[in-house]
Structures are given as structure tokens and as C-alpha cells.
Design a protein around this motif. Structure first.
Motif, PDB file in Angstrom:
ATOM      1  N   PRO A 156       1.581  13.470 -10.552  1.00  0.00           N
ATOM      2  CA  PRO A 156       1.661  12.881 -10.395  1.00  0.00           C
ATOM      3  C   PRO A 156       0.810  11.661  -9.261  1.00  0.00           C
ATOM      4  O   PRO A 156       0.106  12.547  -8.730  1.00  0.00           O
ATOM      5  CB  PRO A 156       3.509  12.143  -9.156  1.00  0.00           C
ATOM      6  N   GLN A 157       0.851  10.107  -8.929  1.00  0.00           N
ATOM      7  CA  GLN A 157      -0.062   9.490  -7.983  1.00  0.00           C
ATOM      8  C   GLN A 157       0.752   9.556  -7.166  1.00  0.00           C
ATOM      9  O   GLN A 157       1.667   9.005  -7.141  1.00  0.00           O
ATOM     10  CB  GLN A 157      -0.271   8.570  -9.005  1.00  0.00           C
ATOM     11  N   GLY A 158      -0.548   9.773  -5.684  1.00  0.00           N
ATOM     12  CA  GLY A 158       0.698  10.008  -4.211  1.00  0.00           C
ATOM     13  C   GLY A 158       0.678   7.905  -4.386  1.00  0.00           C
ATOM     14  O   GLY A 158      -0.423   7.200  -4.578  1.00  0.00           O
ATOM     15  N   PRO A 159       1.000   7.747  -2.506  1.00  0.00           N
ATOM     16  CA  PRO A 159       1.371   6.475  -2.740  1.00  0.00           C
ATOM     17  C   PRO A 159      -0.469   5.507  -1.864  1.00  0.00           C
ATOM     18  O   PRO A 159      -1.120   6.820  -1.427  1.00  0.00           O
ATOM     19  CB  PRO A 159       2.354   5.983  -1.565  1.00  0.00           C
ATOM     20  N   SER A 160      -0.419   4.845  -2.330  1.00  0.00           N
ATOM     21  CA  SER A 160      -1.974   4.329  -1.670  1.00  0.00           C
ATOM     22  C   SER A 160      -2.178   4.655   0.247  1.00  0.00           C
ATOM     23  O   SER A 160      -0.935   4.722   0.426  1.00  0.00           O
ATOM     24  CB  SER A 160      -1.949   3.117  -2.422  1.00  0.00           C
ATOM     25  N   LEU A 161      -3.266   4.395   0.133  1.00  0.00           N
ATOM     26  CA  LEU A 161      -3.215   4.721   1.960  1.00  0.00           C
ATOM     27  C   LEU A 161      -2.580   3.247   2.433  1.00  0.00           C
ATOM     28  O   LEU A 161      -2.060   3.486   3.706  1.00  0.00           O
ATOM     29  CB  LEU A 161      -4.415   4.568   1.973  1.00  0.00           C
ATOM     30  N   MET A 162      -2.941   1.831   2.251  1.00  0.00           N
ATOM     31  CA  MET A 162      -2.322   0.854   2.440  1.00  0.00           C
ATOM     32  C   MET A 162      -0.479   1.173   2.735  1.00  0.00           C
ATOM     33  O   MET A 162      -0.320   0.342   3.902  1.00  0.00           O
ATOM     34  CB  MET A 162      -2.868   0.120   1.692  1.00  0.00           C
ATOM     35  N   SER A 163       0.260   1.459   1.363  1.00  0.00           N
ATOM     36  CA  SER A 163       1.548   1.256   1.591  1.00  0.00           C
ATOM     37  C   SER A 163       1.706   2.660   2.549  1.00  0.00           C
ATOM     38  O   SER A 163       2.471   2.902   3.414  1.00  0.00           O
ATOM     39  CB  SER A 163       1.961   1.734   0.058  1.00  0.00           C
ATOM     40  N   THR A 164       1.031   3.193   2.403  1.00  0.00           N
ATOM     41  CA  THR A 164       1.540   4.636   3.348  1.00  0.00           C
ATOM     42  C   THR A 164       1.359   4.391   4.966  1.00  0.00           C
ATOM     43  O   THR A 164       1.683   4.826   6.390  1.00  0.00           O
ATOM     44  CB  THR A 164       0.781   5.738   3.313  1.00  0.00           C
ATOM     45  N   LEU A 165       0.142   3.404   5.160  1.00  0.00           N
ATOM     46  CA  LEU A 165       0.395   3.241   6.667  1.00  0.00           C
ATOM     47  C   LEU A 165       1.085   1.690   7.117  1.00  0.00           C
ATOM     48  O   LEU A 165       1.523   1.349   7.870  1.00  0.00           O
ATOM     49  CB  LEU A 165      -1.440   2.716   6.640  1.00  0.00           C
ATOM     50  N   ALA A 166       1.542   1.144   5.756  1.00  0.00           N
ATOM     51  CA  ALA A 166       1.807  -0.084   6.075  1.00  0.00           C
ATOM     52  C   ALA A 166       3.660   0.378   6.816  1.00  0.00           C
ATOM     53  O   ALA A 166       4.206  -1.038   8.259  1.00  0.00           O
ATOM     54  CB  ALA A 166       2.504  -0.783   5.064  1.00  0.00           C
ATOM     55  N   PHE A 167       4.417   1.410   6.838  1.00  0.00           N
ATOM     56  CA  PHE A 167       5.166   1.676   6.973  1.00  0.00           C
ATOM     57  C   PHE A 167       5.149   1.566   8.738  1.00  0.00           C
ATOM     58  O   PHE A 167       6.051   0.639   9.462  1.00  0.00           O
ATOM     59  CB  PHE A 167       6.471   2.878   6.469  1.00  0.00           C
ATOM     60  N   PRO A 168       4.091   2.689   8.620  1.00  0.00           N
ATOM     61  CA  PRO A 168       4.399   3.106  10.981  1.00  0.00           C
ATOM     62  C   PRO A 168       3.938   1.875  10.953  1.00  0.00           C
ATOM     63  O   PRO A 168       4.758   1.366  12.559  1.00  0.00           O
ATOM     64  CB  PRO A 168       2.992   3.862  10.735  1.00  0.00           C
ATOM     65  N   VAL A 169       2.869   0.658  10.840  1.00  0.00           N
ATOM     66  CA  VAL A 169       2.558  -0.469  11.370  1.00  0.00           C
ATOM     67  C   VAL A 169       3.356  -1.083  11.663  1.00  0.00           C
ATOM     68  O   VAL A 169       4.393  -2.381  12.924  1.00  0.00           O
ATOM     69  CB  VAL A 169       1.493  -0.870  10.465  1.00  0.00           C
ATOM     70  N   ILE A 170       4.617  -1.510  10.773  1.00  0.00           N
ATOM     71  CA  ILE A 170       5.790  -2.577  10.963  1.00  0.00           C
ATOM     72  C   ILE A 170       6.800  -2.123  11.990  1.00  0.00           C
ATOM     73  O   ILE A 170       7.287  -3.037  12.943  1.00  0.00           O
ATOM     74  CB  ILE A 170       6.310  -2.593   9.323  1.00  0.00           C
ATOM     75  N   LEU A 171       7.010  -0.632  11.529  1.00  0.00           N
ATOM     76  CA  LEU A 171       7.609   0.217  12.822  1.00  0.00           C
ATOM     77  C   LEU A 171       7.687  -0.421  14.226  1.00  0.00           C
ATOM     78  O   LEU A 171       8.208  -0.206  14.628  1.00  0.00           O
ATOM     79  CB  LEU A 171       7.244   1.694  12.429  1.00  0.00           C
ATOM     80  N   LEU A 172       5.782  -0.373  14.494  1.00  0.00           N
ATOM     81  CA  LEU A 172       5.456  -0.491  15.734  1.00  0.00           C
ATOM     82  C   LEU A 172       5.364  -1.895  15.998  1.00  0.00           C
ATOM     83  O   LEU A 172       6.489  -2.303  17.456  1.00  0.00           O
ATOM     84  CB  LEU A 172       4.474  -0.116  16.258  1.00  0.00           C
ATOM     85  N   LEU A 173       5.584  -2.786  14.945  1.00  0.00           N
ATOM     86  CA  LEU A 173       5.439  -3.904  15.345  1.00  0.00           C
ATOM     87  C   LEU A 173       7.753  -4.905  15.667  1.00  0.00           C
ATOM     88  O   LEU A 173       7.755  -4.876  16.641  1.00  0.00           O
ATOM     89  CB  LEU A 173       5.466  -4.764  14.416  1.00  0.00           C
ATOM     90  N   ILE A 174       8.113  -3.582  15.143  1.00  0.00           N
ATOM     91  CA  ILE A 174       9.496  -3.649  15.299  1.00  0.00           C
ATOM     92  C   ILE A 174       9.926  -3.708  16.656  1.00  0.00           C
ATOM     93  O   ILE A 174      10.440  -4.575  17.808  1.00  0.00           O
ATOM     94  CB  ILE A 174      10.245  -4.017  14.233  1.00  0.00           C
TER      95      ILE A 174
END
Length: 118
Positions: A24-42
Motif C-alpha cells: 500500500p502507498q503511505g500517506p504523503s509528506l504533506m498530510s503527515t506534517l499537516a496534523f501536528p502543525v494544526i495541533l500546534l496552532l490550536i
């Protein structure tokens, strides 16, 4: 003659055989980094920013203290400011009774006349 090749394995009835699948293809680098960045902003907008705002307001309140202001300390002592030093203030809690507290220990500045009406 080899009969074992044509007979099904009896365990196949209980456990489904596993066949090789494409990796299976893994998640892209963008979606992998998006979650922690959104969490830090919140966390920043819900926790860090309000804390910094309260600290700034408290610092401004302490700098605006003057003799005669009625204050309540963080320990719950209410009194009138009688003297202001660099890091300490003298608070009169009763007639002739003064307590020396740190400026940072002042929790609130009360409106004038609050202590006399209490």
C-alpha cells in the motif's frame, strides 16, 4: 504420482489463506506534517496566547499601581497601598498594620472605596 498437490489443505476451511498483495502507498509528506502543525496552532490559540495576554495585563496593572490604591493579593489579603518600592509594596491591612508583599503577588486592584464599604 503425487496426490498432495491436488488435495486442499484442511486448515483452509478454518483460516483463510493469505495471498501476496501490492504494497500500500503511505500517506504523503504533506498530510503527515499537516496534523501536528494544526495541533500546534490550536494549542497556541487556546492555551499560549490567552496566557500571554493575561501576563501582559497583569504586568500593566502592577506598573500602574500607585499609593492609595486598594488591592487584593493572591493570598486573599485586602488592603491599601502605602509605599511602593522596586519589587515590594507596603499594604495597610488595618489601621497601623502594614504588610510587605511582592508586587507580583497583587491579584486585583479594587475600585476606590471598596474596602470602606465592606
Amino acid at each position: 504420482m503425487d496426490l498432495s498437490m491436488n488435495l486442499p489443505n484442511p486448515l483452509d476451511l478454518l483460516i483463510a489463506p493469505a495471498y501476496a498483495q501490492a504494497a500500500p502507498q503511505g500517506p504523503s509528506l504533506m498530510s503527515t506534517l499537516a496534523f501536528p502543525v494544526i495541533l500546534l496552532l490550536i494549542m497556541y490559540f487556546l492555551m499560549i496566547r490567552p496566557q500571554m495576554k493575561r501576563a501582559k495585563e497583569h504586568k500593566a496593572m502592577i506598573e500602574a499601581l500607585s499609593v492609595g490604591d486598594e488591592v487584593i493579593t493572591n493570598g486573599g489579603i485586602a488592603g491599601t497601598v502605602r509605599a511602593i518600592g522596586d519589587s515590594f509594596i507596603n499594604v495597610e491591612i488595618s489601621s497601623g498594620v502594614e504588610v510587605r508583599v511582592q508586587k507580583g503577588a497583587v491579584g486585583n486592584v479594587l475600585p476606590k472605596g471598596t474596602l470602606k464599604s465592606a
